[in-house]
Every structure is written in C-alpha cells, then in structure tokens.
Write a protein that holds these residues in place. Structure first.
Motif, PDB file in Angstrom:
ATOM      1  N   UNK A   1      33.603  14.183  48.396  1.00 46.18           N
ATOM      2  CA  UNK A   1      34.794  13.321  48.428  1.00 46.18           C
ATOM      3  C   UNK A   1      34.829  12.473  49.710  1.00 46.18           C
ATOM      4  N   UNK A   2      34.529  13.114  50.833  1.00 43.09           N
ATOM      5  CA  UNK A   2      34.600  12.427  52.118  1.00 43.09           C
ATOM      6  C   UNK A   2      33.494  11.380  52.287  1.00 43.09           C
ATOM      7  N   UNK A   3      32.330  11.651  51.686  1.00 45.90           N
ATOM      8  CA  UNK A   3      31.178  10.778  51.922  1.00 45.90           C
ATOM      9  C   UNK A   3      30.895   9.835  50.761  1.00 45.90           C
ATOM     10  N   UNK A   4      31.577  10.065  49.632  1.00 46.99           N
ATOM     11  CA  UNK A   4      31.322   9.263  48.418  1.00 46.99           C
ATOM     12  C   UNK A   4      29.915   9.506  47.863  1.00 46.99           C
ATOM     13  N   UNK A   5      29.270  10.595  48.307  1.00 49.55           N
ATOM     14  CA  UNK A   5      27.961  10.946  47.735  1.00 49.55           C
ATOM     15  C   UNK A   5      28.238  11.776  46.492  1.00 49.55           C
ATOM     16  N   UNK A   6      27.671  11.393  45.340  1.00 48.44           N
ATOM     17  CA  UNK A   6      27.945  12.157  44.108  1.00 48.44           C
ATOM     18  C   UNK A   6      27.590  13.635  44.279  1.00 48.44           C
ATOM     19  N   UNK A   7      28.441  14.492  43.753  1.00 49.13           N
ATOM     20  CA  UNK A   7      28.222  15.938  43.878  1.00 49.13           C
ATOM     21  C   UNK A   7      26.883  16.350  43.258  1.00 49.13           C
ATOM     22  N   UNK A   8      26.469  15.640  42.198  1.00 47.67           N
ATOM     23  CA  UNK A   8      25.180  15.972  41.557  1.00 47.67           C
ATOM     24  C   UNK A   8      24.023  15.736  42.530  1.00 47.67           C
ATOM     25  N   UNK A   9      24.130  14.694  43.343  1.00 44.61           N
ATOM     26  CA  UNK A   9      23.075  14.400  44.328  1.00 44.61           C
ATOM     27  C   UNK A   9      23.063  15.480  45.413  1.00 44.61           C
ATOM     28  N   UNK A  10      24.244  15.901  45.827  1.00 45.69           N
ATOM     29  CA  UNK A  10      24.331  16.950  46.854  1.00 45.69           C
ATOM     30  C   UNK A  10      23.727  18.250  46.321  1.00 45.69           C
ATOM     31  N   UNK A  11      24.069  18.596  45.081  1.00 41.53           N
ATOM     32  CA  UNK A  11      23.519  19.829  44.499  1.00 41.53           C
ATOM     33  C   UNK A  11      22.012  19.733  44.303  1.00 41.53           C
ATOM     34  N   UNK A  12      21.507  18.559  43.956  1.00 44.68           N
ATOM     35  CA  UNK A  12      20.059  18.486  43.730  1.00 44.68           C
ATOM     36  C   UNK A  12      19.317  18.717  45.042  1.00 44.68           C
ATOM     37  N   UNK A  13      19.867  18.249  46.153  1.00 39.38           N
ATOM     38  CA  UNK A  13      19.226  18.502  47.452  1.00 39.38           C
ATOM     39  C   UNK A  13      19.408  19.968  47.851  1.00 39.38           C
ATOM     40  N   UNK A  14      20.613  20.496  47.650  1.00 37.72           N
ATOM     41  CA  UNK A  14      20.890  21.897  48.011  1.00 37.72           C
ATOM     42  C   UNK A  14      19.983  22.852  47.225  1.00 37.72           C
ATOM     43  N   UNK A  15      19.684  22.489  45.980  1.00 37.75           N
ATOM     44  CA  UNK A  15      18.815  23.348  45.158  1.00 37.75           C
ATOM     45  C   UNK A  15      17.344  23.181  45.490  1.00 37.75           C
ATOM     46  N   UNK A  16      16.976  22.018  46.013  1.00 39.41           N
ATOM     47  CA  UNK A  16      15.559  21.728  46.254  1.00 39.41           C
ATOM     48  C   UNK A  16      15.001  22.514  47.438  1.00 39.41           C
ATOM     49  N   UNK A  17      15.777  22.630  48.494  1.00 41.78           N
ATOM     50  CA  UNK A  17      15.271  23.265  49.713  1.00 41.78           C
ATOM     51  C   UNK A  17      15.621  24.758  49.754  1.00 41.78           C
ATOM     52  N   UNK A  18      14.590  25.576  50.015  1.00 34.85           N
ATOM     53  CA  UNK A  18      14.800  27.032  50.107  1.00 34.85           C
ATOM     54  C   UNK A  18      15.763  27.412  51.224  1.00 34.85           C
ATOM     55  N   UNK A  19      15.831  26.571  52.219  1.00 41.28           N
ATOM     56  CA  UNK A  19      16.664  26.863  53.392  1.00 41.28           C
ATOM     57  C   UNK A  19      18.143  26.977  53.014  1.00 41.28           C
ATOM     58  N   UNK A  20      18.514  26.284  51.929  1.00 47.17           N
ATOM     59  CA  UNK A  20      19.919  26.268  51.532  1.00 47.17           C
ATOM     60  C   UNK A  20      20.205  27.326  50.480  1.00 47.17           C
ATOM     61  N   UNK A  21      21.373  27.937  50.614  1.00 48.73           N
ATOM     62  CA  UNK A  21      21.774  28.940  49.631  1.00 48.73           C
ATOM     63  C   UNK A  21      23.154  28.597  49.094  1.00 48.73           C
ATOM     64  N   UNK A  22      23.293  28.700  47.796  1.00 45.76           N
ATOM     65  CA  UNK A  22      24.595  28.432  47.170  1.00 45.76           C
ATOM     66  C   UNK A  22      25.383  29.723  46.991  1.00 45.76           C
ATOM     67  N   UNK A  23      24.752  30.830  47.347  1.00 42.22           N
ATOM     68  CA  UNK A  23      25.450  32.125  47.279  1.00 42.22           C
ATOM     69  C   UNK A  23      25.624  32.632  48.708  1.00 42.22           C
ATOM     70  N   UNK A  24      26.697  33.380  48.973  1.00 40.22           N
ATOM     71  CA  UNK A  24      26.863  33.943  50.317  1.00 40.22           C
ATOM     72  C   UNK A  24      25.643  34.779  50.698  1.00 40.22           C
ATOM     73  N   UNK A  25      25.176  34.606  51.926  1.00 41.90           N
ATOM     74  CA  UNK A  25      24.004  35.360  52.381  1.00 41.90           C
ATOM     75  C   UNK A  25      24.408  36.327  53.476  1.00 41.90           C
ATOM     76  N   UNK A  26      23.614  37.371  53.612  1.00 43.80           N
ATOM     77  CA  UNK A  26      23.854  38.342  54.664  1.00 43.80           C
ATOM     78  C   UNK A  26      23.625  37.714  56.036  1.00 43.80           C
ATOM     79  N   UNK A  27      24.109  38.422  57.059  1.00 41.01           N
ATOM     80  CA  UNK A  27      23.969  37.937  58.435  1.00 41.01           C
ATOM     81  C   UNK A  27      22.501  37.788  58.813  1.00 41.01           C
ATOM     82  N   UNK A  28      21.672  38.685  58.307  1.00 43.08           N
ATOM     83  CA  UNK A  28      20.238  38.659  58.592  1.00 43.08           C
ATOM     84  C   UNK A  28      19.465  38.451  57.289  1.00 43.08           C
ATOM     85  N   UNK A  29      18.433  37.610  57.367  1.00 44.30           N
ATOM     86  CA  UNK A  29      17.599  37.388  56.189  1.00 44.30           C
ATOM     87  C   UNK A  29      16.251  38.074  56.389  1.00 44.30           C
TER      88      UNK A  29
END
Ligand code: FES
Length: 151
Positions: A44-72
């Motif tokens: 909403x703040x950036x006017x970047x479509x949510x689908x574009x944000x999710x496609x990047x979030x899903x592409x990189x292993x570094x990002x997690x859409x689920x809560x992660x533990x303090x240590x990986x």
C-alpha cells in the motif's frame, strides 16, 4: 501489525525503486519472517503490487513467510555431506529439537532447514547455525552445538 517498525524500515530507504529486496531484508531481520499484514502495508505504501512482493519473497531462500525460530539450524545434505553421514546428523537434530525440516520448535528458539551444498565440502558433513559453520559434525556433537545457542 507493527506500523511504527514498518515506517522506520521504509524511512531507511530514500527511494523505493530498486530497493524492494533491501526492504524485505530489513523486514526479515526485524520480524524474523515476513508477516502478511506488513507485506500488505508495504504494498500500500509503495504502490508495488502485492503479487510482485510475494514473488520476490518466495524466490529467495533468505525470506520466510512463516515465523522462524530465533536460531536457524541448517544441515547440508549435498553429495559430499550425504556420503559422510549428514542424514544421521539430521536425524539427531530432528530428534533433539522435535521438529521436521521447515518447522520451528514450540519455544521458537530454533528452526530447522536443509541445503544442498554450502561450498564447504571439505568440512562434510556440515551444519550451519545462524552464521556459524560446524564441520565434520558427528551426531554426538549435536547436543553441545545446540546448547550454545539456547537461551
Ligand atoms: S555438499 Fe555439503 S558442503 Fe558441499
């Protein structure tokens, strides 16, 4: 959702264009994952479509859409590590943490992940906890390694 935290993260970036990955990195570091409501706020703040944000979030292993533990805890299951017994190391970690790959412990202290090669084959079998790499890991060492990160 944490509007103040999101606004503070966005304020670090003078322009949004070309900085989406950097913003997602900041969000991942702050929240330890990418909460859905905060991604919607970002959209909403950036006017970047949510689908574009999710496609990047899903592409990189570094990002997690689920809560992660303090240590990986990341176990390498690449060929060299597999040959040197990585499966036994993984089984021991699963047993001690009582989680499967992709899950987090109930107390959110640890998340368990697997990778196919971290480029340290001479250290096989290798385990990485956060930024720390352990080489030639034997199952009997797992307890001591995990203890180091328990708070
Ligand atoms: S296969 Fe494990 S570090 Fe390369």
């Amino acid at each position: 959702m944490d509007v103040a935290a999101m606004d503070a993260i966005l304020a670090k970036f003078p322009t949004i264009r070309g900085n989406l990955i950097g913003i997602l990195h900041e969000m991942q570091s702050h929240f330890n994952y990418l909460p859905e409501e905060d991604l919607r706020y970002l959209s909403k703040k950036t006017q970047i479509p949510i689908t574009q944000i999710y496609s990047i979030a899903n592409f990189y292993n570094r990002f997690s859409l689920k809560p992660k533990g303090k240590n990986t805890v990341c176990v390498c299951l690449g060929t060299a590590c597999h040959v040197k017994g990585a499966e036994r190391v993984m089984d021991e970690i699963k047993a001690q943490l009582k989680v499967d790959v992709g899950e987090s412990t109930d107390d959110m202290q640890f998340s368990l992940e697997e990778v196919r090669c971290i480029g340290a084959c001479s250290l096989a079998p290798a385990v990485v906890v956060n930024e720390e790499t352990y080489g030639q890991v034997a199952p009997k060492q797992i307890h001591g390694i995990l203890q180091k990160f328990k708070k």
